[in-house]
Write a protein that holds these residues in place. Structure first.
Motif, PDB file in Angstrom:
ATOM      1  N   GLY A   1       0.805  -1.220   0.000  1.00 28.82           N
ATOM      2  CA  GLY A   1       0.000   0.000   0.000  1.00 28.82           C
ATOM      3  C   GLY A   1       0.837   1.269   0.000  1.00 28.82           C
ATOM      4  O   GLY A   1       0.314   2.364   0.175  1.00 28.82           O
ATOM      5  N   GLY A   2       2.158   1.127  -0.194  1.00 30.45           N
ATOM      6  CA  GLY A   2       3.022   2.320  -0.194  1.00 30.45           C
ATOM      7  C   GLY A   2       3.025   3.037   1.137  1.00 30.45           C
ATOM      8  O   GLY A   2       3.311   4.220   1.208  1.00 30.45           O
TER       9      GLY A   2
ATOM     10  N   TYR B   1       4.555   3.835   4.628  1.00 29.63           N
ATOM     11  CA  TYR B   1       5.794   3.773   5.399  1.00 29.63           C
ATOM     12  C   TYR B   1       5.514   3.363   6.833  1.00 29.63           C
ATOM     13  O   TYR B   1       4.536   3.798   7.414  1.00 29.63           O
TER      14      TYR B   1
ATOM     15  N   LEU C   1       9.257  -1.959   0.627  1.00 32.08           N
ATOM     16  CA  LEU C   1       8.007  -1.213   0.500  1.00 32.08           C
ATOM     17  C   LEU C   1       7.491  -1.351  -0.934  1.00 32.08           C
ATOM     18  O   LEU C   1       8.227  -1.131  -1.891  1.00 32.08           O
TER      19      LEU C   1
ATOM     20  N   LYS D   1       4.098  -0.594  -3.775  1.00 28.31           N
ATOM     21  CA  LYS D   1       2.954   0.290  -3.994  1.00 28.31           C
ATOM     22  C   LYS D   1       1.630  -0.468  -3.979  1.00 28.31           C
ATOM     23  O   LYS D   1       0.616   0.041  -3.539  1.00 28.31           O
ATOM     24  N   ASP D   2       1.682  -1.716  -4.467  1.00 25.95           N
ATOM     25  CA  ASP D   2       0.437  -2.480  -4.590  1.00 25.95           C
ATOM     26  C   ASP D   2      -0.195  -2.758  -3.232  1.00 25.95           C
ATOM     27  O   ASP D   2       0.484  -2.756  -2.216  1.00 25.95           O
ATOM     28  N   ASP D   3      -1.475  -3.034  -3.259  1.00 26.24           N
ATOM     29  CA  ASP D   3      -2.119  -3.457  -2.022  1.00 26.24           C
ATOM     30  C   ASP D   3      -1.758  -4.922  -1.741  1.00 26.24           C
ATOM     31  O   ASP D   3      -1.138  -5.587  -2.568  1.00 26.24           O
TER      32      ASP D   3
ATOM     33  N   SER E   1      -2.963  -7.671  -4.420  1.00 22.68           N
ATOM     34  CA  SER E   1      -2.225  -7.740  -5.687  1.00 22.68           C
ATOM     35  C   SER E   1      -0.815  -8.253  -5.462  1.00 22.68           C
ATOM     36  O   SER E   1      -0.261  -8.948  -6.316  1.00 22.68           O
TER      37      SER E   1
ATOM     38  N   SER F   1      -9.556  -0.501  -6.293  1.00 21.22           N
ATOM     39  CA  SER F   1      -8.369  -1.353  -6.378  1.00 21.22           C
ATOM     40  C   SER F   1      -7.034  -0.645  -6.590  1.00 21.22           C
ATOM     41  O   SER F   1      -6.054  -0.974  -5.959  1.00 21.22           O
TER      42      SER F   1
ATOM     43  N   HIS G   1      -3.875   2.210  -6.876  1.00 19.24           N
ATOM     44  CA  HIS G   1      -3.322   2.977  -5.757  1.00 19.24           C
ATOM     45  C   HIS G   1      -4.131   4.238  -5.498  1.00 19.24           C
ATOM     46  O   HIS G   1      -4.318   4.624  -4.373  1.00 19.24           O
TER      47      HIS G   1
ATOM     48  N   GLU H   1       2.362   9.468  -3.677  1.00 14.15           N
ATOM     49  CA  GLU H   1       2.509   8.110  -3.166  1.00 14.15           C
ATOM     50  C   GLU H   1       3.027   8.054  -1.742  1.00 14.15           C
ATOM     51  O   GLU H   1       2.610   7.229  -0.951  1.00 14.15           O
ATOM     52  N   VAL H   2       3.946   8.915  -1.412  1.00 13.77           N
ATOM     53  CA  VAL H   2       4.498   8.855  -0.063  1.00 13.77           C
ATOM     54  C   VAL H   2       3.846   9.879   0.850  1.00 13.77           C
ATOM     55  O   VAL H   2       3.391   9.578   1.934  1.00 13.77           O
TER      56      VAL H   2
ATOM     57  N   LYS I   1       1.117  11.565   0.365  1.00 15.51           N
ATOM     58  CA  LYS I   1      -0.351  11.601   0.294  1.00 15.51           C
ATOM     59  C   LYS I   1      -0.854  13.044   0.260  1.00 15.51           C
ATOM     60  O   LYS I   1      -1.844  13.382   0.909  1.00 15.51           O
TER      61      LYS I   1
END
Ligand SMILES: Nc1ncnc2c1ncn2[C@@H]1O[C@H](COP(=O)(O)OP(=O)(O)O)[C@@H](O)[C@H]1O
Ligand SMILES: [Mg+2]
Lengths: 359, 698
Positions: free
Chosen positions: A283-284, A286, A304, A306-308, A311, B250, B252, B608-609, B611
């Motif tokens: 999930g990206g 941290y 780490l 990105k995918d959940d 996936s 689903s 990101h 991504e980091v 948010k």
């Protein structure tokens, strides 16, 4: 001179490792070995030339002197596929014959790396069946018996190859199925004049994946522990249970990777406090610094992605058992297993080979 | 239309009881005790008289007209009761009884049947499984709660009955009055939307409060709330964020856009004041109920000690309000009336020996200063101060010039009596100055909401039909995930500029295409099975010559095949490279309650980091789009830092609006990502370098 084709009933049955293991053993028994991969299906570039990953691997491991162009005369690239559809591809068979003639000079055994079925390559005029015939090769058929023995495929192969099929090897056999195979399957094949040359058990280490491979497959980022990237992972756990349950499961198995959302500090901690090879945060998200410090203290790499979680698990699932054996440790183990589990006396007899004394 | 619920001329209590401890007993007792002026008809077949009133065996035995029925008998009688109501022309029911949907499938079945029948008969139902309702102006207490609140101008509706009881009790203690008090229960028929509408026009209500756990029809809720909140403040606490639908998202961006984001965006767009806790809910409510709304954000602080004054000043900065600076005249007058060691600048410190008179004099000067929009009066209980006296003086001056005064009398025992005075005289008191400042922030936001012109929407000429055809075809082929190739076409129908691109099947074709596109260029894998091209090594940028094209072609095709052996590779797209500019992400994910939720953020680690993203519900107004862009923390990067050229914000805004139009026109888009949209320098426009769209199943 014996051309020996190593063929399998489906892809990812373990042909490369088998070629390697057989090759090493043959060399030890004093034979001069050549290797030919007529149809390379894993294109890779080495310097300027396009070749096949298997060919590169075996060339190195068996210390072969012939150039890669000869070890793998035809590489299946996107261009080749499209040209074949357009009818622009001709003479591949000649390329293979040329290569064969060059590499076989002065050799005792030519190991030929086949495909995932006897018909594979028909599209390009290079099916294993045809190669076996053209070179009058003896064939060993490798079957991935992790879930079940592919009896149909094996019987079909026997029909096509007749006595040129010198035997089959069942690979990745789970320990609890070995007895069944000895009592039922081997006699069944023997009645049909198919010899089982060996049963290679499913080995957790051989089935493992390195932390580095995992990171590459998942396109992940090391938060910590890149230096431990050769550690091997044998099992995967998904951290979706509660923390108490997690500890209970986690402490029972080592060499595991735990796949868990970055927002589950309790599970991450449970993973870090039990013998774990790698933690994959999904999930990206941290983790906090305390967890990172803990990972450092325990020397457990953290990746780490990105995918959940879902996936990520799917990706891992798809790739497991399809990896090329590369690590030194795994190669050695594979070769040892092959030497131990294959009945070479029978193999030599069926192949008409006489052990030479190593010079 | 809900008049009979609040001002009935007669009430039937179906299930009235003479046995203390039963709900039917408490409800009847509350009705009698609250001095309800209409007629009360207890119904109970086993008694002829209950709590001094004549009881009837059934509804049909009552000869008078009935406006409201309170249902306190077991669920299985509800259908029969509806029939009786029809016969008696009763159109309003408060169903207090539990045992419906909340207990499982049998109860849910009865509740469903009840609803269908009530709809047919035009009968409205509050509940079931609720506490009932209270209207203090008509003296109606149709609940089984202990105690009745005093009359006031706050209306409160709540989905939790337990919370209702707790709050009633607390309000009694604090002396807070209510106009209406409504327990929604299962919200089978009447829900938050109905009561919002009703309360908007209710003259006895000045502030509307709500506690909600779920919102069923988010879009209707927004539509109604947007209108109501222009009339009076609507303050809502919403708990229990996650919904199954939001989890299903689903990609990101999907996981970024959970339903909590939707609620935040929806409330903002509808002018609803969100209270994160029940404590905040009442902090805000008191201020709106008792004090005028500040016209601006310039706040003055008056205190008899330094520390708390400074804390309040810090809070003003933190909440992005302004510390008022007094006019010269005020400064002079403060100087002459205060001891020399006092601080006459904001925050004003009238020091520890201040008495009630000094509070009075200073507050009078401050509140009348034209540069002040609101005042916070802080008092720490020193030995010399007459707390009650100070409270009286402060209260008497409050609301002068239509400006709000909030108080923070700090402490407990020594300030208690003073706080009572403030309460009585309608000056909200907060234990800590920061809470009071937060309230000013909320009030000032609400004033801005009131001042804002009606939302304006912009529509563009687009090729909607063409997109419809593409979607229909995709659907027919069972292709619900559209990759870059199809998505490019769709968004370009809605006016997005996309880089030129040519599909090449072989490396030779790639070289030919490259000559047409021109160098430098970008190459990307084209495969329906690969949605994240970079992840499989499927994207190469900055390709400068034919040689590199050939190499890249080999690498892209073989890597992709290696990662996904089963991938269908349709070729490689040779694409114009958009040079210079900032990468941003536009995303949409469909929220099951609120519809398309649009996301905006700066590309890469910012989304991504960190948010660092903003959200709004479609359709976006021009203001929404503007706010979305400015709201992210990394906005300065877009505006250009250190002499950098600003990016084309106008184009960016237009694209947000075009995107909003696309997802509004096609509600079956469940996910859409434009990642990246490359925004060039001011005046040079923006290009959608990559896009993907997912359509709803079924
Ligand atoms: N036409 C283009 N011009 C410039 N940069 C591009 C272009 N297309 C892609 N890129 C760059 O490559 C990155 C990845 O490409 P993209 O098409 O978004 O692939 P993915 O499927 O991985 O999202 C982009 O974020 C951007 O930085
Ligand atoms: Mg992209």
């Amino acid at each position: 001179m014996l051309p020996l084709l190593i063929e399998s009933t489906e892809s990812y049955a373990g042909k490369s490792l088998m070629c390697l293991g057989l090759g090493l053993k043959f060399q030890r028994d004093g034979f001069k070995i050549a290797y030919l991969k007529p149809l390379g299906k894993s294109p890779i570039k080495v310097g300027k030339i396009i070749t096949d990953e298997d060919a590169v691997f075996i060339q190195g491991a068996l210390h072969l002197d012939e150039p890669l162009e000869q070890l793998c005369p035809v590489v299946v690239t996107q261009d080749l596929i499209i040209d074949a559809y357009d009818g622009k591809v001709r003479g591949l068979d000649k390329k293979v014959v040329d290569a064969y003639q060059k590499i076989s000079r002065g050799k005792d055994i030519i190991l030929i790396g086949g495909g995932g079925s006897l018909h594979e390559g028909t599209f390009l005029g290079l099916s294993s069946l045809r190669i076996a015939r053209d070179f009058q090769a003896k064939v060993i058929l490798l079957d991935n018996a992790e879930h079940e023995v592919n009896v149909d495929c094996i019987l079909r192969a026997k029909e096509g190859l007749r006595n040129n099929l010198i035997g089959i090897i069942l690979n990745r056999v789970p320990p609890h199925r070995i007895d069944f195979i000895r009592q039922r399957v081997i006699p069944f094949f023997q009645k049909r004049e198919i010899d089982v040359l060996g049963i290679i058990p499913l080995d957790p280490l051989l089935n493992s994946i390195s932390v580095r491979e995992l990171q590459q497959i998942l396109n992940g980022q090391f938060l910590f522990g890149e230096e431990y990237d050769t550690d091997l992972i044998e099992k995967f756990f998904v951290g979706s249970m509660n923390a108490d349950k997690a500890i209970e499961y986690f402490k029972k198995s080592k060499n595991k990777a735990v796949i868990v959302g970055g927002d589950r500090p309790d599970i991450i901690l449970a993973a870090l406090e039990t013998p774990t090879a790698c933690v994959v945060l999904t999930g990206g998200l941290y983790p906090n610094d305390i967890l990172l410090a803990k990972a450092e203290e325990m020397k457990i790499p953290m990746i780490l992605v990105k995918d959940d979680t879902y996936s990520t698990v799917q990706k891992v699932d798809k790739i497991l058992g399809r990896l090329r054996v590369k690590e030194e440790k795994k190669v050695k183990l594979g070769a040892k297993l092959i030497e131990r589990e294959i009945n070479f006396t029978l193999l030599y007899k069926k192949a008409g080979l006489k052990k030479k004394r190593k010079r | 239309m809900l008049k009979n619920f609040f001002e009935p001329k007669s009430v039937v209590v179906l299930g009235a009881s003479a046995t203390p401890g039963k709900v039917g007993y408490d409800v009847l007792k509350n009705l009698i005790k609250s001095n309800y002026r209409g007629e009360i008809f207890p119904v109970n077949p086993k008694a002829s008289e209950i709590q001094g009133l004549r009881a009837y065996p059934s509804i049909l035995d009552i000869n008078e007209d009935i406006d409201l029925l309170i249902y306190i008998i077991p669920p299985q009688f509800i259908l029969k009761t509806l029939d009786d109501c029809k016969k008696k022309n009763i159109d309003s029911i408060i169903a207090i009884s539990a045992g419906f949907k909340e207990t499982g499938s049998a109860g849910a079945k009865i509740e469903r049947e009840m609803l269908i029948k009530a709809k047919e008969m035009n009968i409205r139902i509050l509940g079931p499984n609720c506490l009932g309702l209270i209207d203090t102006s008509s003296c109606l207490n149709a609940t089984f709660a202990p105690g009745m609140p005093s009359e006031g101008n706050i209306a409160f509706f709540s989905q939790s009955g337990a919370l209702c009881i707790a709050i009633l009790d607390w309000a009694l203690g604090e002396g807070i009055g209510f106009s209406k008090f409504i327990s929604l229960g299962n919200k089978s028929d009447l829900g938050e939307i109905d009561f919002l509408k009703y309360l908007a026009d209710d003259e006895s209500t000045k502030v509307i409060l709500g506690y909600l756990e779920g919102i069923e029809d988010g879009r209707a809720f927004m539509r109604v709330a947007r209108e109501v909140s222009k009339k009076k403040p609507v303050i809502i606490t919403k708990s229990g964020g996650t919904s199954a639908g939001a989890k299903a998202a689903s990609s990101h961006t999907g996981s970024l856009a959970g339903s909590e984001k939707s609620i935040k965006a929806a409330f903002h767009q509808a002018g609803i004041i969100r209270a994160d806790t029940v404590n905040d809910l009442f902090n805000y409510a008191l201020a709106f109920a008792c004090q005028p709304i500040p016209k601006g954000s310039r706040i003055a602080i008056l205190s008899n000690s330094g520390g708390p004054g400074i804390m309040a000043a810090d809070a003003i900065e933190q909440y992005k309000l302004n510390l008022a600076s007094f006019s010269r005249e005020t400064q002079e007058q403060l100087r002459s009336s205060l001891p020399t060691i006092a601080s006459i600048y904001n925050p004003v410190d009238i020091i520890g020996d201040a008495d009630a008179d000094r509070y009075h004099k200073s507050l009078e000067l401050i509140i009348n200063d034209p540069n002040v929009d609101g005042v916070l009066v802080i008092l720490t209980p020193t030995a010399v101060i007459d707390v009650q006296g100070a409270a009286e003086k402060v209260a008497n001056l409050s609301s002068e010039n239509g400006k709000p005064v909030l108080a923070s009398f700090m402490g407990k025992v020594s300030v208690e009596k003073g706080i009572k005075v403030l309460q009585r005289k309608k000056v909200p008191n907060y234990n800590y100055p920061e809470s009071a400042i937060k309230v000013f922030r909320i009030m000032s936001d609400y004033q801005n909401w009131l001042n804002a012109p009606d939302a304006s929407y912009q529509t563009f000429k687009v090729r909607q039909k063409k997109v419809g055809t593409i979607f229909a075809k995709a659907r027919k082929n069972n292709l619900l995930k559209l990759g870059e190739q199809e998505a490019r076409e769709i968004i370009s129908c809605y006016g997005f500029k996309v880089p030129k691109s040519i599909l090449a099947l072989t490396s030779r074709e790639a070289i030919l295409a490259a000559e047409q596109i021109g160098y430098p260029l970008v190459m990307k894998i084209v495969s329906p099975d690969i949605l994240h091209k970079t992840d499989v090594g499927g994207v190469k940028v900055d390709i400068e010559n034919a040689h590199q094209v050939e190499d890249a072609f080999f690498e892209i095709t073989s890597k992709s095949r290696q990662y996904l052996t089963s991938a269908t590779i349709l070729g490689v797209s040779i694409q114009e490279m958009v040079a210079g500019g900032k990468e941003v992400i536009l995303g949409v994910s469909k929220d099951p309650q609120f519809g398309p939720l649009i996301m905006f953020g700066l590309g890469g680690i910012y989304v991504e980091v960190l948010k660092d993203v903003s959200f709004r519900i479609a359709p976006l107004s021009v203001k929404d789009a503007d706010e979305m862009i400015r709201e992210i923390h990394s906005f300065p990067l877009l505006k250009g830092v250190r002499g950098e050229q600003p990016t084309d914000l106008a184009a960016l805004k237009e694209y947000l609006l075009r995107l909003s139009q696309l997802v509004t026109d096609f509600p079956d888009i469940v996910e859409l990502d434009i990642n990246p949209l490359i925004v060039k320098a001011e005046g040079e426009g923006a290009f959608a370098a990559d896009a993907r769209i997912t359509l709803e199943e079924g």
